[in-house]
Enzyme design. Sequence first.
Site, PDB file in Angstrom:
ATOM      1  N   HIS A 211       0.856  -1.181   0.000  1.00 30.49           N
ATOM      2  CA  HIS A 211       0.000   0.000   0.000  1.00 30.49           C
ATOM      3  C   HIS A 211       0.896   1.236   0.000  1.00 30.49           C
ATOM      4  CE1 HIS A 211      -3.893   2.010   0.752  1.00 30.49           C
ATOM      5  NE2 HIS A 211      -3.103   2.933   1.250  1.00 30.49           N
TER       6      HIS A 211
ATOM      7  N   TYR B 193      -7.269  10.476   5.412  1.00 27.10           N
ATOM      8  CA  TYR B 193      -7.150  11.414   6.534  1.00 27.10           C
ATOM      9  C   TYR B 193      -8.087  12.580   6.254  1.00 27.10           C
ATOM     10  CZ  TYR B 193      -2.790   8.975   7.746  1.00 27.10           C
ATOM     11  OH  TYR B 193      -1.856   8.036   8.086  1.00 27.10           O
TER      12      TYR B 193
ATOM     13  N   PRO C 106      -1.039   6.784  17.690  1.00 25.52           N
ATOM     14  CA  PRO C 106      -1.261   5.988  16.481  1.00 25.52           C
ATOM     15  C   PRO C 106      -1.340   6.823  15.208  1.00 25.52           C
ATOM     16  CG  PRO C 106      -3.318   6.270  17.652  1.00 25.52           C
ATOM     17  CD  PRO C 106      -2.257   6.898  18.513  1.00 25.52           C
TER      18      PRO C 106
ATOM     19  N   LYS D 276       3.573   4.006  13.833  1.00 28.77           N
ATOM     20  CA  LYS D 276       4.960   3.706  14.177  1.00 28.77           C
ATOM     21  C   LYS D 276       5.131   2.631  15.248  1.00 28.77           C
ATOM     22  CE  LYS D 276       6.714   6.969  11.529  1.00 28.77           C
ATOM     23  NZ  LYS D 276       7.379   6.618  10.268  1.00 28.77           N
TER      24      LYS D 276
ATOM     25  N   TYR E 243       7.126   9.067   6.782  1.00 31.51           N
ATOM     26  CA  TYR E 243       5.917   8.264   6.982  1.00 31.51           C
ATOM     27  C   TYR E 243       6.216   6.771   6.986  1.00 31.51           C
ATOM     28  CZ  TYR E 243       0.887   7.232   6.215  1.00 31.51           C
ATOM     29  OH  TYR E 243      -0.428   6.794   6.323  1.00 31.51           O
TER      30      TYR E 243
END
Length: 393
Positions: free
Chosen positions: A73, A202, A294, A298, A390
């Site tokens: 992804h 998001y 979250p 990570k 990221y």
Amino acid sequence: MQSADVVILGAGPAGLLLANLLKRGGIDCVVLERTDRTRVQTRARAGFLAPNTLRILDRHGLAEGLHRNGKQHGACEFRTAEGRFRLDYGNLGRREPHTVYPQQYLVSDLLTSYLEAGGRVHFETEALAVHDTGTTRPTVAVREADGRLARWQARYVAGCDGRHGAARRSLPPGTVRHHRDHGISWLGLLAEAPPSLDAVGYAVHDRGFAGHMARTPEVTRYYLQCERGTATGDWSDGRIWDELDTRMYAAEHGPLHRGRILERGVVDFESDVIEPLRHGSLLLAGDAASLISPSAAKGANLAVLEAELLARALIADLAHGDSEALDRYSRQALEHIWRAQEFSLWMIRLLHREPAAPIGESFFHESLRRSRLESLRTSRSHQDWFAESYTGV
């Protein structure tokens, strides 16, 4: 009293990867886990594995299930009142995507590998305290499955049992704990519904943040920002789906696939770091070492990284007499932890209003947030930085 060279507390990603690597390195170890095997293998947690996590698992021959069933992804979509934009982060920065592989599958793989190699796991064995950490023979007091109290003796104890586990409770007085409460809470949801978009979503909305993260073709994880103090049952399923539609701008971008809510839980955003990660014969990894929000996926990736670093250090000490290896582990792991914490905080500020800010300051923070989003939408160098941060640990 039973014994092992290394007693590992907790059968999560950190504890089980550490156990696998120690077993292969010829180190006698045992895993003590407070829950039963079914619970260990079905706990739904993070599902986005970083490229470095895949490399670590590949390096040790532990990625077969991931390669067979994981899905690459590499895209995320930001939605705001001004519209939406997409970042194909797998083709930006270092050009590395995530692999979607639910944590319970990874834990099952690691557990199976360890047990097939003859490893020892004691389920339903609750660690109560770690004693004598300043000596070379620490002991772990436990309550066994039948309720009896017992002790394990070790050369080292690896605390991989989370923020509220016995390892943290047993830290010596004066231990430095860096802590921050971000004042933000999420209602985390696992829905029996196919993903509604082919990217991580998001959504930044006046009513609060909403997030969409695919897990499998049939299951999707969602997040809704909620008031601090919200209980898991405060929101009905209907209210949850209506709020997700609103915050994810379904009227403009298409409705969400609805389904049965399988699991829900409230997460209060806090970050903390223990320094150092070595306290005599007690060593910390995973959530016992540091808690991270979250917002940037990570936690599990840090746990895997720390487990490999800790395994190397323990083998160097126990098998090769390198007495400084465990102090090096603490320094190396903390460098990665602080970098992950920094990016996590950046994501928190990107996705959420500043909590409880005065009116003037609130406008200031909102303007900065809009500016960050616009820069992320238009600046290739900013996009490359985002992609590297990221996916990295």
